[in-house]
Enzyme design. Sequence first.
Site, short mmCIF file in Angstrom:
data_model
loop_
_atom_site.label_atom_id
_atom_site.label_comp_id
_atom_site.label_asym_id
_atom_site.label_seq_id
_atom_site.Cartn_x
_atom_site.Cartn_y
_atom_site.Cartn_z
N ARG A 109 10.67 -24.77 14.66
CA ARG A 109 10.40 -25.58 15.84
C ARG A 109 11.26 -26.85 15.80
O ARG A 109 11.52 -27.40 14.71
CB ARG A 109 8.92 -25.96 15.82
N THR A 387 10.79 -19.04 27.99
CA THR A 387 10.72 -18.83 26.56
C THR A 387 11.03 -17.35 26.46
O THR A 387 11.04 -16.67 27.48
CB THR A 387 9.28 -19.14 26.05
N THR A 405 12.62 -20.70 22.18
CA THR A 405 12.69 -21.28 23.53
C THR A 405 13.57 -22.52 23.59
O THR A 405 13.86 -23.15 22.57
CB THR A 405 11.25 -21.66 23.98
N ASN A 407 12.36 -24.48 26.09
CA ASN A 407 11.28 -25.04 26.90
C ASN A 407 11.47 -24.63 28.36
O ASN A 407 11.08 -23.55 28.74
CB ASN A 407 11.11 -26.56 26.74
N ASP A 429 6.87 -31.22 25.31
CA ASP A 429 5.69 -30.57 24.73
C ASP A 429 4.86 -31.54 23.88
O ASP A 429 3.78 -31.19 23.41
CB ASP A 429 6.09 -29.34 23.89
N SER A 458 3.10 -26.34 20.28
CA SER A 458 3.60 -25.20 21.06
C SER A 458 2.45 -24.25 21.35
O SER A 458 1.38 -24.32 20.75
CB SER A 458 4.66 -24.48 20.23
N SER A 459 2.70 -23.35 22.29
CA SER A 459 1.74 -22.26 22.54
C SER A 459 2.31 -20.91 22.10
O SER A 459 1.69 -19.87 22.32
CB SER A 459 1.43 -22.17 24.04
N GLY A 479 5.75 -17.72 28.55
CA GLY A 479 4.77 -18.04 29.59
C GLY A 479 4.09 -19.39 29.44
O GLY A 479 3.05 -19.63 30.04
N GLY A 480 4.67 -20.30 28.62
CA GLY A 480 4.08 -21.64 28.50
C GLY A 480 2.64 -21.53 28.03
O GLY A 480 2.32 -20.81 27.08
N1 GLY Z 1 7.77 -24.90 25.19
C1 GLY Z 1 6.68 -24.02 25.30
C2 GLY Z 1 5.94 -23.84 24.03
O1 GLY Z 1 6.46 -24.14 22.98
O2 GLY Z 1 4.82 -23.41 24.03
#
Ligand code: GLY
Length: 575
Positions: A109, A387, A405, A407, A429, A458-459, A479-480
């Site tokens: 990340r 992503t 990603t 973002n 984020d 993050s998700s 998908g955020g």
């Molecule tokens: N940028 C979207 C995530 O990391 O969840």
Amino acid sequence: MKRIFKVFSLIFCLNLNGVDAIAQDSPIYDYRAVFHPVIAENGMVASQEDLATKAGLAVLKEGGNAVDAAVTIGFTLAVTLPRAGNLGGGGFMLIHLAESQKTIALDYREKAPLAATADMFLDENGNVNQEQIRFSHQAVGVPGTVAGLIMALEKYGTISLNRALQPAIELAETGMIVDEDLYNSLIFAKRWLQKSPQTSSIFYKPDGSLYEIGETLKQTDLANSLKLIAKEGKDAFYQGDIADKIVADMAANNGLITKEDLAKYKPIIREPIEGNYRGYQVYSMPPPSSGGVHLVQMLNILENFSISSLGHNRASTLHVMIEAMKWAYADRFQFMGDTDFVDVPITRLISKSYGNSLAKKINLHQATPSQSVLPHPAFQVDESKETTHYSVMDSYGNAVANTYTLNFSYGSGLVVPGTGILLNNEMDDFTAKPGSPNAFRLLGGEGNKIAPEKRMLSSMTPTIVMKEGKPWLVTGSPGGSRIITTTLQIIMNVIDHKMNIAEATNAHRVHHQWFPDLLRVEEGLNGDTLELLEGKGHQIDGSHAMGSTQSIIYEDNQFFGASDPRKPGALTLGY
Ligand code: GLY
């Protein structure tokens, strides 16, 4: 005998030669099903872009392992899916190693630069400056992708970095044919890509018009950057020529990333989040992703209900799922952040006892207002959901789930001059102001405040589900904020509803994230069901298609895979 079954794309795919024979002895292949998976015997790749899938499969066919293929795909997507594949972003790779029977969570990340501060995006009135946090050089987190992919290859791969980079270099240098997906994404992102002359000169013609479908798009600077990485390894990006160009671009544009930031960047190998759902072991990503914790939390809640007898996408089933989602996303707000900086009660959040206690709070007849789950005001802002995820399984028993990603679509829209490398806008984020939502309308808490060298929450939820200690399902999605609930639904569809992976992928999706207190539903979900849900007090909001899952199941010595039909261009291939 090797059988190769080609992927169907989109919804209209029907049977393939030889499938009926397999159907009779495979519990996961049901010939009554409308949608059929790709089937193969030796290995499989599922990604959101066909050239990347082919590049990964070629590596498997040469005898490379799943990590070799995954790293090759990661570099290839940086060229062929520039809106999400990347060198200038970051992500997470979950790796199951057959030989050591270990599952590893590789965190690459992005992180905040050393000069970042908690209130750096607040204006004089204390409001978040949306332009600055999304489209300026200050929006860029220190990228992790190059270090992450190279670490994966060095520790767990077998091929050379040169080989892993070869398809990416060739496609950047000789060009790729613009397809419908790339064309449409460049229309969508034109507004912010054309703000930067460097970006515009790569993705648009000199007069600003689009490359038409069928024309060739070359990325010469990117090819040169990839060649430098092939020659010098990650040092090219973090200390050498590319680092110099990033730092010069930052210095000229009020950006924060310095040479020290780049030199200090390191991917981290973490323990995955581990859960158990109806006898299957679920492995997923720990913080700084919230994905694994909340996936397991929701599964623990839902294990208290007889989901299979309630039925797929019936109102009663969806009701308990939605309620579980609300509790999980409220906890995300309350507790989540980078565990290198804040304490997150992970053990409690993923415990069966906590899941059981939340299940008891669910009223089967009435939706709990989000305000009663955990009070907080809702806000309204636009969403973005780019992503990309890919999955690989090899003949040696290894499996890789990778989600990474920039973002937004094309990240910040900024390309470092002379490199062809798009930069992320991942600082969005972070919680720039507690209680203020990010681009996914996700409310962030104190634990996710900006601090130097901290990783933003993050998700992303790359996931491997094991059956009897062996990888069974590999999945994940973009998908955020919807990534976690999309992944949840894939798992429930195959475990609870016994769908084959293509049916599980195609099934309509829903999403709730606590605030805004709205149930998002994909177009086409049964109208009677929606009325019943409204009767229980859910407020329904239509939604764009959610996610783009890329999934593989290994069962009875065969691989079954499916690429999501929601985004054009995705491809699953096996051999
Ligand atoms: N940028 C979207 C995530 O990391 O969840």
